[in-house]
Write an enzyme that holds these catalytic residues in place. Structure first.
Site, PDB file in Angstrom:
ATOM      1  N   GLU A 261      11.974 -34.529   6.319  1.00  0.00           N
ATOM      2  CA  GLU A 261      13.044 -35.521   6.328  1.00  0.00           C
ATOM      3  C   GLU A 261      13.922 -35.249   7.546  1.00  0.00           C
ATOM      4  OE1 GLU A 261      16.768 -37.224   3.614  1.00  0.00           O
ATOM      5  OE2 GLU A 261      15.572 -35.530   2.893  1.00  0.00           O
TER       6      GLU A 261
ATOM      7  N   ARG B 252       6.675 -21.293  -0.642  1.00  0.00           N
ATOM      8  CA  ARG B 252       7.562 -21.496   0.498  1.00  0.00           C
ATOM      9  C   ARG B 252       7.979 -20.144   1.067  1.00  0.00           C
ATOM     10  NH1 ARG B 252      12.847 -24.487  -1.276  1.00  0.00           N
ATOM     11  NH2 ARG B 252      13.172 -24.334   0.975  1.00  0.00           N
TER      12      ARG B 252
ATOM     13  N   LYS C 282      18.956 -26.555   4.307  1.00  0.00           N
ATOM     14  CA  LYS C 282      19.490 -27.390   5.386  1.00  0.00           C
ATOM     15  C   LYS C 282      20.939 -27.782   5.107  1.00  0.00           C
ATOM     16  CE  LYS C 282      15.962 -30.344   5.805  1.00  0.00           C
ATOM     17  NZ  LYS C 282      15.176 -31.495   6.321  1.00  0.00           N
TER      18      LYS C 282
END
Length: 755
Positions: free
Chosen positions: A31, A258, A268
């Site tokens: 994104e 992850r 983020k």
């Protein structure tokens, strides 16, 4: 491609073998609401790497479904990160927004099938109706709306007739599903916001779970690889595609663990808080864990790729020690960057019996770095040394300059202190010294014994530079945010002094400042009239030792015994014992090892014993030293010497294969990893896995021709003067051959081909 396959590659191979897919297509779908970080680097490596390994393609797709947070600058940052890491997304960057009309049509189709409905509950009511892990949810009364009413409301939502939050489109699945993600998930929500690409055309935007699987399908993705937090979303992924009947070559989702790194924040949202709060200078602040931050700090793409390769691909989340990333950049730079002298805290030394001036020839590289290059260092009566390289009242074991102890100037002469000059406050301002004319490095006949060499610069010719000393941004191993910031993460030195060739000749952009660490010419702030260098990483891992010391202070435990603790903190070295110093002198003098490797071996009894035993089998001091000080040392950090599955004789056998050019040094690392796991003989590993080095030009030239043909733009840039691209072509050849090609042969052949 690696011989040992992770579980994702195993899945891909099985799918290709069964005929499920004719071609592998993956995607990297970030994104664009922030700069990509080191966790994204892992995902980039996996998705682009798998596509490359199986001769497929990886799409770079921007998941731009939230107009309130996304921006073009983030798109450019993502593209730059992928390109910098060395991957190619082809001709197009894909955007989910390009599929908005098609996604809308799919939503309408679900409504017509009575598999989706417009819900008018508030956000709080939707949350309340969802239920809990132990209690089923309740379906909204609005789920009873007719297909016709839902179609009308959804079209009016699209036209912008309703306020934000007034309605949503939901899938009609199962409000009692054990997987709460399946309890009538949201498909669309109203957002009256300007989209950075679509403008004001849309008033409704698809949710991730609806847009993602369909975007994969539209693009012909075969393997939709994502991190474990989306594991429960897989059921929605399959439900949407299955319900719409999208069967031919449909994609399937696979999850991997992850990346988590201690002393690092990867959210983020939290990174954006740091940027907007002014705690850092921007997304590319060299302390940030963003790819832009690592790039500006001076990390190399190779070090990031090697790190991602080392940590592997797992099915369970775990925490990686940040020292592993720091090791990768040290390991990479140690083999390629020039060594130069820089004085961060200058102390003037006047050599009273030296009346002339001269230039001293000095190599940029130690013996074990296969690169050539040298410079002339001006030497004069007035020089500067590091302030902490002189001590008037030294403790026992201090081996640098004192009133009674001479020291060697690196590459130059031995000097002796004659007088200490102080100001009115008692601060030392100058050292009066004498040099010994017969003691010049390389032709020393003075007979004077010294135990260390220190860096220096000539006062007249030295260049003033700004040096930014970066440390970890967070002081806590598991930081939460701003409150855990390390107040000492940045120290700026405005008037450091550096030898002139670094500035005037610019032999490189990355350097090892001897005894200080690795540094990089800041790509944004560096100017010829104001050079700026960023500290990439120290020569040794000092953080663990600092943390341990601080913990002992908290508990009141004694920090260490005065003369037994051996600590190196970013170039400030604790004194060696006499036995260690003897070994160090032997390793640097007789064996020609560089000071870093010699220091590592001399200070560790287990390592030096292992090294000496290996030497008794094979007379290859430099080759053996490098593998013992790096690979063997890493294993010994995790276990006792008696627990190692390999022995010194096997290491000698491995190094001999490198010396004989049977295998490359890169392959040697792969063989070592196998030895460490199984204890198998290295020769047997090489034979079994077919890892013998390729030196035959007839086998290498076709690969070179193919790579040159695929990269016409880089060929043109090389011929226009960008000779650094030679490394790109060589690297591509080595990658294609899995590291089997002889680097020396490849270098020569590529250079010849590009003439």
């Amino acid at each position: 491609m690696s011989e040992s396959k992770d579980f994702l590659r195993t899945i891909v191979e099985e799918d290709l073998k069964s005929g499920k897919y004719k071609e592998v297509t993956t995607r990297f779908p970030p994104e664009p609401n922030g700069f990509p970080h080191i966790g994204h680097a892992k995902s980039i490596c996996i998705n682009f790497g798998i596509a490359s390994d199986y001769h497929g393609h990886c799409n770079l797709r921007m998941d731009d479904t939230n107009p309130t947070k996304e921006d073009t600058k983030y798109v450019e940052a993502l593209k730059d990160a992928v390109e910098w890491l060395g991957f190619d997304w082809g001709d197009n960057v894909y955007f989910t927004s390009d599929y908005f009309p098609k996604l809308y049509d799919y939503a309408v189709e679900l409504i017509k099938m009575n598999k989706a409905y417009v819900d008018s509950l508030s956000e709080e009511e939707i949350r309340e109706y969802r239920g809990t892990v132990t209690e089923p949810g309740r379906r909204s009364k609005y789920a009873k709306r007719s297909v016709e009413e839902n179609l009308d409301l959804f079209e009016r939502m699209k036209k912008g007739e309703f306020k934000d939050g007034e309605h949503v489109l939901r899938a009609k699945i199962d409000m009692s599903a054990a997987n709460m993600k399946m309890r009538d998930p949201l498909l669309y929500r109203i957002r009256h916001a300007h989209h950075f690409r679509a403008g004001d055309e849309w008033s409704i935007y698809p949710m991730y779970d609806f847009a993602h699987c369909l975007s994969d399908y539209i693009e012909g993705v075969s393997h939709s690889i994502c991190t474990l937090e989306f594991e429960n979303n897989r059921d929605i992924y399959n439900w949407v595609l299955d319900t719409l009947g999208l069967k031919l070559s449909r994609p399937y989702q696979h999850e991997f663990a992850r990346l988590g790194i201690n002393y690092t924040v990867m959210s983020k949202r939290k990174l954006l808080e740091l940027v907007e709060g002014g705690q850092v200078s921007g997304w590319d602040d060299p302390r940030m864990p963003t790819i832009a931050g690592y790039k500006r700090r001076g990390y190399t793409p190779e070090s990031i790729l090697n790190f991602c390769d080392q940590i592997g691909i797992a099915k369970a989340n775990s925490m990686v020690d940040v020292t592993q990333l720091e090791f990768c950049i040290r390991d990479d730079l140690n083999k390629k960057v020039p060594r130069i002298m820089c004085v961060l805290d200058p102390l003037k030394v006047t050599i009273e019996n030296y009346e002339v001036s001269e230039e001293i020839d000095a190599s940029y590289y130690p013996h074990d770095v296969p690169k050539e290059g040298s410079r002339k260092i001006p030497f004069s009566r007035d020089i500067y040394i590091e302030r902490d390289d002189f001590m008037e009242n030294p403790p026992k074991g201090y081996y640098r300059l004192t009133p009674e102890q001479p020291v060697r100037l690196r590459h130059g002469y031995i000097i002796t202190c004659k007088e200490v000059i102080k100001d009115a406050s008692g601060n030392i301002t100058e050292i009066k010294a004498q040099y010994h004319p017969e003691s010049k490095s390389g032709s020393d006949t003075s007979g004077i014994k010294v135990k260390s060499a220190i860096q220096w610069v000539s006062a007249k010719e030295a260049k003033t530079v700004e040096v930014r000393l970066y440390d970890r941004l967070f002081k806590d191993e598991a930081p939460e945010g701003v409150e855990d910031i390390n107040p000492d993460s940045l120290q700026v030195i405005k008037n450091a002094l550096i030898e002139p060739a670094v500035i005037t000749e610019k032999p490189d952009e990355r350097f090892q400042f001897e005894r200080q660490g690795y540094f990089y010419a800041d790509p944004i702030d560096y100017r010829d009239e104001h050079p700026v260098f960023n500290k990439i990483v120290g020569l040794k891992d000092s953080w663990a030792k600092k943390a341990k010391l601080n913990e002992k202070k908290k508990t009141g435990e004694p920090a260490s015994k005065p003369q037994t603790k051996k600590v190196q903190v970013d170039g400030e070295v604790a004194p060696m014992s006499e036995a260690e110093q003897t070994l160090f002198d032997k390793y640097t003098g007789e064996f020609g090892l560089n000071s870093e490797v010699a220091n590592t071996l001399a200070r560790d009894e287990n390592l030096s014993s292992f090294y000496e035993e290996a030497l008794s089998v094979l007379n290859s001091p430099v080759g053996l030293a490098n593998i013992v000080a790096n690979e063997v040392a890493r294993e010994l950090k995790q276990m006792q010497a008696s627990e190692l599955k390999f022995n010194a004789k096997q290491i000698s056998e491995l190094v001999k294969m490198v010396d004989d050019e049977t295998i490359s040094s890169k392959i040697a690392k792969q063989v070592f990893e196998e030895m460490a796991k199984s204890g198998e003989n290295p020769t047997q590993i090489v034979e079994t896995k077919g890892l013998v080095q390729i030196s035959d030009p007839s086998k290498i030239l076709p690969i070179i021709d193919e790579i040159i043909a695929k990269n016409p733009d880089n060929v043109a840039k090389f011929k226009a003067g960008n000779t650094k691209l030679l490394g790109f072509f060589v690297g591509q050849v080595l990658k294609t051959t899995g590291g089997k090609a002889n680097p020396k042969v490849v270098n020569e052949l590529v250079a010849e081909k590009l003439k």
